[in-house]
Enzyme design. Structure first.
Site, PDB file in Angstrom:
ATOM      1  N   MET A 186      -5.911 -38.801 -20.394  1.00 30.92           N
ATOM      2  CA  MET A 186      -5.691 -37.609 -19.565  1.00 30.92           C
ATOM      3  C   MET A 186      -6.443 -37.676 -18.242  1.00 30.92           C
ATOM      4  O   MET A 186      -5.898 -37.358 -17.182  1.00 30.92           O
ATOM      5  CB  MET A 186      -6.087 -36.346 -20.345  1.00 30.92           C
ATOM      6  CG  MET A 186      -5.732 -35.063 -19.622  1.00 30.92           C
ATOM      7  SD  MET A 186      -6.228 -33.579 -20.491  1.00 30.92           S
ATOM      8  CE  MET A 186      -5.065 -33.537 -21.837  1.00 30.92           C
ATOM      9  N   ARG A 195      27.996 -31.937 -10.622  1.00 33.36           N
ATOM     10  CA  ARG A 195      26.813 -31.197 -11.031  1.00 33.36           C
ATOM     11  C   ARG A 195      26.929 -29.773 -10.484  1.00 33.36           C
ATOM     12  O   ARG A 195      26.803 -28.810 -11.215  1.00 33.36           O
ATOM     13  CB  ARG A 195      25.578 -31.918 -10.460  1.00 33.36           C
ATOM     14  CG  ARG A 195      24.268 -31.491 -11.004  1.00 33.36           C
ATOM     15  CD  ARG A 195      23.136 -32.291 -10.380  1.00 33.36           C
ATOM     16  NE  ARG A 195      23.072 -32.121  -8.924  1.00 33.36           N
ATOM     17  CZ  ARG A 195      22.058 -32.544  -8.171  1.00 33.36           C
ATOM     18  NH1 ARG A 195      21.032 -33.176  -8.718  1.00 33.36           N
ATOM     19  NH2 ARG A 195      22.066 -32.347  -6.870  1.00 33.36           N
ATOM     20  N   TYR A 223      -7.279 -45.269 -26.669  1.00 30.60           N
ATOM     21  CA  TYR A 223      -6.439 -44.578 -27.661  1.00 30.60           C
ATOM     22  C   TYR A 223      -5.434 -45.529 -28.289  1.00 30.60           C
ATOM     23  O   TYR A 223      -4.788 -46.309 -27.580  1.00 30.60           O
ATOM     24  CB  TYR A 223      -5.683 -43.430 -27.010  1.00 30.60           C
ATOM     25  CG  TYR A 223      -6.538 -42.223 -26.707  1.00 30.60           C
ATOM     26  CD1 TYR A 223      -7.169 -41.520 -27.730  1.00 30.60           C
ATOM     27  CD2 TYR A 223      -6.712 -41.790 -25.402  1.00 30.60           C
ATOM     28  CE1 TYR A 223      -7.959 -40.407 -27.444  1.00 30.60           C
ATOM     29  CE2 TYR A 223      -7.491 -40.677 -25.109  1.00 30.60           C
ATOM     30  CZ  TYR A 223      -8.106 -39.996 -26.143  1.00 30.60           C
ATOM     31  OH  TYR A 223      -8.879 -38.900 -25.863  1.00 30.60           O
ATOM     32  N   LYS A 239      11.135 -30.032  -0.249  1.00 32.96           N
ATOM     33  CA  LYS A 239      11.108 -29.281  -1.517  1.00 32.96           C
ATOM     34  C   LYS A 239      10.021 -29.844  -2.432  1.00 32.96           C
ATOM     35  O   LYS A 239       9.480 -30.924  -2.162  1.00 32.96           O
ATOM     36  CB  LYS A 239      12.475 -29.370  -2.184  1.00 32.96           C
ATOM     37  CG  LYS A 239      12.903 -30.786  -2.572  1.00 32.96           C
ATOM     38  CD  LYS A 239      14.364 -30.819  -3.013  1.00 32.96           C
ATOM     39  CE  LYS A 239      14.816 -32.243  -3.307  1.00 32.96           C
ATOM     40  NZ  LYS A 239      16.276 -32.328  -3.524  1.00 32.96           N
TER      41      LYS A 239
HETATM   42  C1  PLP Z   1      16.697 -33.388  -2.655  1.00 30.54           C
HETATM   43  C2  PLP Z   1      17.933 -33.419  -1.851  1.00 30.54           C
HETATM   44  C3  PLP Z   1      18.040 -34.315  -0.775  1.00 30.54           C
HETATM   45  C4  PLP Z   1      17.013 -35.384  -0.473  1.00 30.54           C
HETATM   46  O1  PLP Z   1      17.285 -36.491  -1.323  1.00 30.54           O
HETATM   47  P1  PLP Z   1      16.495 -37.869  -1.178  1.00 30.54           P
HETATM   48  O2  PLP Z   1      17.169 -38.775  -2.142  1.00 30.54           O
HETATM   49  O3  PLP Z   1      15.089 -37.595  -1.549  1.00 30.54           O
HETATM   50  O4  PLP Z   1      16.636 -38.294   0.230  1.00 30.54           O
HETATM   51  C5  PLP Z   1      19.167 -34.232   0.023  1.00 30.54           C
HETATM   52  N1  PLP Z   1      20.148 -33.327  -0.239  1.00 30.54           N
HETATM   53  C6  PLP Z   1      20.088 -32.476  -1.279  1.00 30.54           C
HETATM   54  C7  PLP Z   1      21.198 -31.532  -1.526  1.00 30.54           C
HETATM   55  C8  PLP Z   1      18.985 -32.500  -2.128  1.00 30.54           C
HETATM   56  O5  PLP Z   1      18.931 -31.679  -3.173  1.00 30.54           O
END
Ligand code: PLP
Length: 354
Positions: free
Chosen positions: A299, A130, A251, A34
Site C-alpha cells: 500500500m 457507447r 507479501y 477531465k
Molecule cells: C476523453 C475524451 C477525449 C480525449 O481522449 P484522449 O484519448 O485522451 O486524447 C476526447 N474526446 C472525448 C469525447 C473524450 O471523452
C-alpha cells in the site's frame, strides 16, 4: 523533511504538447483536462494553458465549475452533457458548452429556459456504440435543436473507438459514416482525440480534442511524435536490506532469489496510485540507473533490486515513471494503459515547474 513521494509536473512540457497537438491537427484544440487533468491537477494545468488554449473540456459540470471558481475564462465543454436540469442551469450561468448524446439530453435542452443561447456539441454514434445519436436520426436531432431559441451554435462531433490503431478499418468506417450523415449540415466539426490527431488527419480541422497527448503519454509509442512527458513520479529509497538466497520478500513471499540480493525499499505504493499488479521486472530508475521492481507492491511501499547498483543508498532518488522510465512501459507491465495510471495518482505531493 516530508515523505519524498512526489509527482513533478512540467508545465512547459504540457504547453509544448498542446502546441504540437494543435499544429499537427490544424484548426483549434480543446485541451481535455477531465479527471483532474488526468491526475495532473486541473486548475494548475488550465492556468498554465490559459494564454493559448482555445477551450477546455471536462467530463462533468462539477469539474467545469471548479475551473470557473478558479477564474478560468475560456469556453469549457462538458463531454458527458447534462444529467438533469440543474446541469443546464449551471451551463447557462457559467457559460459552459454542453454535449448532447441522446434523446433524453435533447429533451432536457428543449425544456431549458435560457437568457443566452447554449452552445451544443451534438454527438453522433458513428460506430463506437457507447453513446451518441444514431446516424439515421442525426439530421432530425440537429433540426430539432436548431429550431430552439435557447440553442446557439451546434458543433457536429463523434468519437473514435480505435483511433490509435492506424491499420484498422474501423476508424475509416466511422469517418465515412459521420460524413454521410452530416453532409448537408452546417456547423463546425470535431472528430479527433489524441489517437485521431496522430493517425487520422481526416480533414476535419475545426476542433481537435487532445487528452492523453497533452500529458506526453504517446498512445502510439512505437513512433516518436516528439511529445514530452509531463509527470515524473518519483520517491526515494527509505531502507536497504540484503536478502540471503532462499529468503522470501514481502507479501505472499512472491520473490525468492537463489543469489544474494540487495533490496531497496521505496516510499511509494498502490495507495499513491502505483499499480499493485506491476510484476517483478517492471522497470524503475534509481539515481538515473534502470533496475526493476521485485516482489509485491504494497500500500505504502514497494521493493526494488539494488544488487547491481552498489552506490545506491537511503535517500537515493527513485523514478517510477517519467523521462527515464516511460509510463507506457509500466502500464504495459501492469496490463493497463497510461491513462489509468495517471488518473490514479493520489496522496503524493504535486510539485509544479515551468
Ligand atoms: C476523453 C475524451 C477525449 C480525449 O481522449 P484522449 O484519448 O485522451 O486524447 C476526447 N474526446 C472525448 C469525447 C473524450 O471523452
Amino acid at each position: 523533511m516530508s515523505r519524498p513521494a512526489i509527482a513533478r509536473i512540467d508545465l512547459s512540457a504540457l504547453r509544448h504538447n498542446y502546441r504540437l497537438a494543435r499544429s499537427r491537427h490544424g484548426g483549434r484544440a480543446l485541451a481535455v483536462i477531465k479527471a483532474n487533468a488526468y491526475g495532473h491537477g486541473a486548475v494548475t494545468c488550465a492556468r498554465a494553458l490559459a494564454s493559448e488554449a482555445d477551450a477546455f473540456a471536462v467530463a462533468i459540470v462539477e469539474e467545469a465549475l471548479e475551473l470557473r471558481d478558479a477564474g478560468i475564462r475560456q469556453p469549457i465543454l462538458v463531454l458527458e452533457g447534462a444529467f438533469g436540469p440543474d446541469d443546464l442551469a449551471h451551463a447557462t450561468m457559467h457559460d459552459l458548452w454542453m454535449v448532447a448524446h441522446n434523446a433524453e439530453q435533447l429533451a432536457l435542452i428543449e425544456a431549458h429556459r435560457s437568457i443566452r443561447p447554449l452552445t451544443v456539441w451534438l454527438k453522433m454514434d458513428s460506430g463506437m456504440h457507447r453513446a451518441g445519436i444514431a446516424p439515421a436520426d442525426y439530421a432530425a436531432a440537429h433540426a430539432r435543436l436548431r429550431a430552439l431559441p435557447q440553442v446557439g451554435p451546434i458543433v457536429l462531433m463523434t468519437h473514435f473507438a480505435r483511433a490509435d490503431e492506424p491499420n484498422e478499418a474501423a476508424t475509416a468506417d466511422q469517418i465515412a459514416t459521420f460524413d454521410r450523415a452530416t453532409a448537408n449540415l452546417p456547423g463546425e466539426r470535431s472528430l479527433c482525440n489524441s489517437g485521431g490527431i496522430l493517425c487520422w488527419p481526416a480533414g476535419y480541422r475545426d476542433w481537435a480534442r487532445p487528452g492523453i497527448l497533452l500529458y506526453g503519454a504517446d498512445p502510439m509509442p512505437s513512433d516518436d511524435h516528439g511529445l514530452k512527458p509531463v509527470m515524473t513520479l518519483e520517491s526515494a529509497i527509505m531502507n536497504i536490506r540484503d536478502l540471503a538466497p532462499g529468503e522470501a520478500l514481502g507479501y505472499g513471499g512472491r520473490f525468492v532469489s537463489d543469489t544474494p540480493t540487495r533490496v531497496g525499499l521505496v516510499a511509494m505504493g498502490y495507495a499513491d496510485g502505483y499499480p499493485r499488479v506491476a510484476p517483478t521486472g517492471t522497470p524503475v530508475a534509481v539515481d538515473g540507473q534502470l533496475t526493476r521492481v521485485i516482489g509485491r507492491v504494497s500500500m505504502d511501499m514497494m521493493t526494488v533490486d539494488l544488487t547491481d547498483l552498489p552506490a545506491a543508498r537511503i535517500g537515493s532518488r527513485v523514478e517510477l515513471w517519467g523521462n527515464t522510465v516511460p509510463i507506457n512501459t509500466v502500464a504495459h507491465a501492469a496490463g493497463t494503459i497510461a491513462y489509468e495510471l495517471l488518473c490514479n495518482i493520489k496522496r503524493v505531493r504535486r510539485d509544479y515547474i515551468g
